[in-house]
Design a protein around this motif. Structure first.
Motif, mmCIF file in Angstrom:
data_model
loop_
_atom_site.group_PDB
_atom_site.id
_atom_site.type_symbol
_atom_site.label_atom_id
_atom_site.label_comp_id
_atom_site.label_asym_id
_atom_site.label_seq_id
_atom_site.Cartn_x
_atom_site.Cartn_y
_atom_site.Cartn_z
ATOM 1 N N GLY A 134 -3.710 4.035 3.811
ATOM 2 C CA GLY A 134 -3.760 4.151 2.356
ATOM 3 C C GLY A 134 -2.411 3.885 1.715
ATOM 4 O O GLY A 134 -1.491 3.354 2.348
ATOM 5 N N TRP A 135 -2.323 4.305 0.467
ATOM 6 C CA TRP A 135 -1.092 4.070 -0.323
ATOM 7 C C TRP A 135 -0.218 5.322 -0.277
ATOM 8 O O TRP A 135 -0.688 6.440 -0.369
ATOM 9 N N GLU A 136 1.074 5.077 -0.119
ATOM 10 C CA GLU A 136 2.035 6.167 -0.145
ATOM 11 C C GLU A 136 3.274 5.683 -0.872
ATOM 12 O O GLU A 136 3.723 4.551 -0.662
ATOM 13 N N SER A 137 3.811 6.564 -1.740
ATOM 14 C CA SER A 137 4.945 6.195 -2.580
ATOM 15 C C SER A 137 6.093 5.626 -1.754
ATOM 16 O O SER A 137 6.503 6.203 -0.753
ATOM 17 N N GLY A 138 6.609 4.503 -2.183
ATOM 18 C CA GLY A 138 7.706 3.837 -1.491
ATOM 19 C C GLY A 138 7.204 2.924 -0.375
ATOM 20 O O GLY A 138 7.673 1.800 -0.230
ATOM 21 N N TYR A 139 6.240 3.403 0.421
ATOM 22 C CA TYR A 139 5.729 2.610 1.539
ATOM 23 C C TYR A 139 4.690 1.577 1.098
ATOM 24 O O TYR A 139 4.451 0.594 1.795
ATOM 25 N N GLY A 181 2.775 -7.555 3.944
ATOM 26 C CA GLY A 181 2.764 -7.793 2.504
ATOM 27 C C GLY A 181 4.102 -7.409 1.906
ATOM 28 O O GLY A 181 5.131 -7.419 2.604
ATOM 29 N N SER A 182 4.076 -7.012 0.630
ATOM 30 C CA SER A 182 5.308 -6.585 -0.048
ATOM 31 C C SER A 182 4.991 -5.482 -1.033
ATOM 32 O O SER A 182 5.554 -5.407 -2.127
ATOM 33 N N THR A 183 4.053 -4.595 -0.623
ATOM 34 C CA THR A 183 3.641 -3.508 -1.502
ATOM 35 C C THR A 183 4.669 -2.380 -1.440
ATOM 36 O O THR A 183 5.447 -2.261 -0.494
ATOM 37 N N GLY A 184 4.658 -1.523 -2.470
ATOM 38 C CA GLY A 184 5.585 -0.397 -2.522
ATOM 39 C C GLY A 184 6.972 -0.846 -2.932
ATOM 40 O O GLY A 184 7.144 -1.844 -3.641
ATOM 41 N N THR A 185 7.984 -0.133 -2.494
ATOM 42 C CA THR A 185 9.355 -0.462 -2.838
ATOM 43 C C THR A 185 9.820 -1.592 -1.934
ATOM 44 O O THR A 185 10.326 -1.381 -0.825
ATOM 45 N N SER A 186 9.643 -2.818 -2.395
ATOM 46 C CA SER A 186 9.954 -3.993 -1.571
ATOM 47 C C SER A 186 10.359 -5.148 -2.470
ATOM 48 O O SER A 186 9.882 -5.266 -3.601
ATOM 49 N N ILE A 187 11.235 -6.021 -1.956
ATOM 50 C CA ILE A 187 11.669 -7.176 -2.736
ATOM 51 C C ILE A 187 11.162 -8.487 -2.133
ATOM 52 O O ILE A 187 11.530 -9.564 -2.580
ATOM 53 N N ALA A 189 4.472 -0.176 7.168
ATOM 54 C CA ALA A 189 4.449 -0.089 5.702
ATOM 55 C C ALA A 189 4.607 -1.450 5.027
ATOM 56 O O ALA A 189 4.943 -2.439 5.671
ATOM 57 N N HIS A 190 4.366 -1.441 3.683
ATOM 58 C CA HIS A 190 4.435 -2.626 2.798
ATOM 59 C C HIS A 190 3.368 -3.658 3.169
ATOM 60 O O HIS A 190 3.565 -4.868 2.999
ATOM 61 N N LEU A 191 2.218 -3.190 3.712
ATOM 62 C CA LEU A 191 1.161 -4.108 4.147
ATOM 63 C C LEU A 191 0.443 -4.720 2.942
ATOM 64 O O LEU A 191 0.464 -4.190 1.817
ATOM 65 N N SER A 192 -0.220 -5.827 3.212
ATOM 66 C CA SER A 192 -1.056 -6.460 2.182
ATOM 67 C C SER A 192 -2.524 -6.108 2.389
ATOM 68 O O SER A 192 -3.317 -6.138 1.444
ATOM 69 N N SER A 193 -2.904 -5.771 3.677
ATOM 70 C CA SER A 193 -4.302 -5.415 3.947
ATOM 71 C C SER A 193 -4.386 -4.589 5.231
ATOM 72 O O SER A 193 -3.450 -4.570 6.044
ATOM 73 N N TRP A 222 4.216 -13.792 4.444
ATOM 74 C CA TRP A 222 3.133 -12.998 3.865
ATOM 75 C C TRP A 222 1.848 -13.223 4.674
ATOM 76 O O TRP A 222 1.481 -14.336 4.994
ATOM 77 N N GLY A 223 1.170 -12.121 5.005
ATOM 78 C CA GLY A 223 -0.095 -12.210 5.741
ATOM 79 C C GLY A 223 0.069 -12.299 7.247
ATOM 80 O O GLY A 223 -0.930 -12.463 7.972
ATOM 81 N N ALA A 224 1.306 -12.199 7.741
ATOM 82 C CA ALA A 224 1.518 -12.234 9.197
ATOM 83 C C ALA A 224 0.784 -11.049 9.840
ATOM 84 O O ALA A 224 0.744 -9.955 9.277
ATOM 85 N N PRO A 225 0.194 -11.253 11.012
ATOM 86 C CA PRO A 225 -0.548 -10.160 11.657
ATOM 87 C C PRO A 225 0.372 -9.037 12.122
ATOM 88 O O PRO A 225 1.498 -9.275 12.559
ATOM 89 N N VAL A 226 -0.136 -7.823 12.020
ATOM 90 C CA VAL A 226 0.586 -6.635 12.473
ATOM 91 C C VAL A 226 -0.221 -6.008 13.614
ATOM 92 O O VAL A 226 -1.449 -5.895 13.528
#
Length: 305
Positions: A222-227, A267-273, A244-248, A206-210
């Motif tokens: 921004g936010w997009e469904s699933g992503y 991060g683990s936003t959207g459809t993510s486990i 996708a699934h970013l934290s920031s 979590w928080g690894a640089p992209v």
């Protein structure tokens, strides 16, 4: 009866010397034999002079010819040395061309430029056959060198073109980690059914640089469904990358980013486990396998376009 003397023994000429002043005139009697001796002496002197002139002129011409031969020989030696230097340069250019073509994965011959012109012999006089052959060889080697230099210039332009393409082609890992789910059909871990995975999932902390995988302009943040939280970057030529699934986020819409620039955090936003980065590459709106782009270099980028 007395013998008659031969006529030439009785032949004399009288020479009179008459001064301009009041002095008495003087006369001298000269036998014809003396006159003949003088005439023959003059003829002999003239003949001897002409003979000596001809001998001297022949020797002068021979010396001049030898000097010309020596000059031609020295010129030919210089030209032969020039040919050797030119051939060595041509060999170096050919080896350089071979190495660069192998490096870039270019196969076959590159057609020479159409504006190649023959090099002039650089002489107004007609040389002898041997000198002409040497000059012709120099012209041939110089022409080949000019051709190779222009071919290398074409290769250099191709390298610059590929560097430009590589800068805007997704060709590096967007973050650190390992691929847990590849591109294509898979069993979805959440929906528990077969679904087509449009990218790859890179598992990391979590928080690894992209990082941006190529130069481009940020087209969506921004936010997009699933992503969940997602960043989209437009790289031109119909290529867009998804993160996708970013934290920031660390970029904004309309911002130009360079390859390798920090753009956000995992991060683990959207459809993510769990924390991971979903990474996509789309060409003309159609998802393509991102794995094919992760190791693109100057050689491979030439095959993509």
């Amino acid at each position: 009866m007395a013998k008659k003397r031969k006529w030439w023994k009785r032949k004399f000429f009288t020479i009179m010397i008459i001064p301009h002043d009041a002095s008495n005139a003087k006369s001298r009697r000269i036998h014809i034999s003396l006159i003949l001796i003088i005439i023959f002496a003059i003829i002999g002197i003239i003949s001897t002079s002409l003979t000596l002139y001809r001998i001297a002129n022949n020797r002068f011409n021979k010396v001049k010819h030898l000097e010309v031969l020596e000059e031609v020989t020295e010129q030919q030696k210089a030209q032969l040395k020039e040919i050797e230097v030119l051939r060595q340069k041509l060999k170096e250019l050919e080896e350089m061309e071979k190495k660069i073509k192998n490096l870039l994965g270019i196969k076959g011959m590159i057609p020479p430029p159409k504006d190649i012109k023959m090099v002039s012999l650089g002489t107004n006089s007609i040389p002898d056959n041997e000198t002409y052959d040497i000059q012709r060889k120099i012209v041939e080697v110089k022409t080949l060198i000019e051709e190779k230099q222009k071919v290398l210039l074409q290769i250099e332009k191709e390298i610059d073109r590929r560097k430009t393409l590589l800068a805007v082609t997704p060709s590096r890992w967007p973050t650190f980690g390992f691929i847990s789910s590849g591109f294509g059909w898979r069993f979805h871990p959440i929906f528990r059914r077969m679904a087509f995975h449009t990218g790859i999932d890179i598992v990391t902390f979590w928080g690894a640089p992209v990082y941006a995988t190529a130069d481009g302009i940020v087209s969506f943040v921004g936010w997009e469904s699933g992503y969940g939280k997602v960043i989209k970057i437009n790289h031109g030529r119909g290529i867009i990358t998804y993160y996708a699934h970013l934290s920031s986020y660390a970029v904004r819409v309309g911002q130009f980013v360079k390859k390798g620039q920090f753009i956000g955090r995992v991060g683990s936003t959207g459809t993510s486990i769990g924390p991971h980065l979903h990474y996509e590459v789309r060409r003309g709106g159609v998802p393509v396998n991102p794995s094919a782009y992760l190791s693109v270099d100057l050689i491979k980028v030439g095959k993509l376009y």
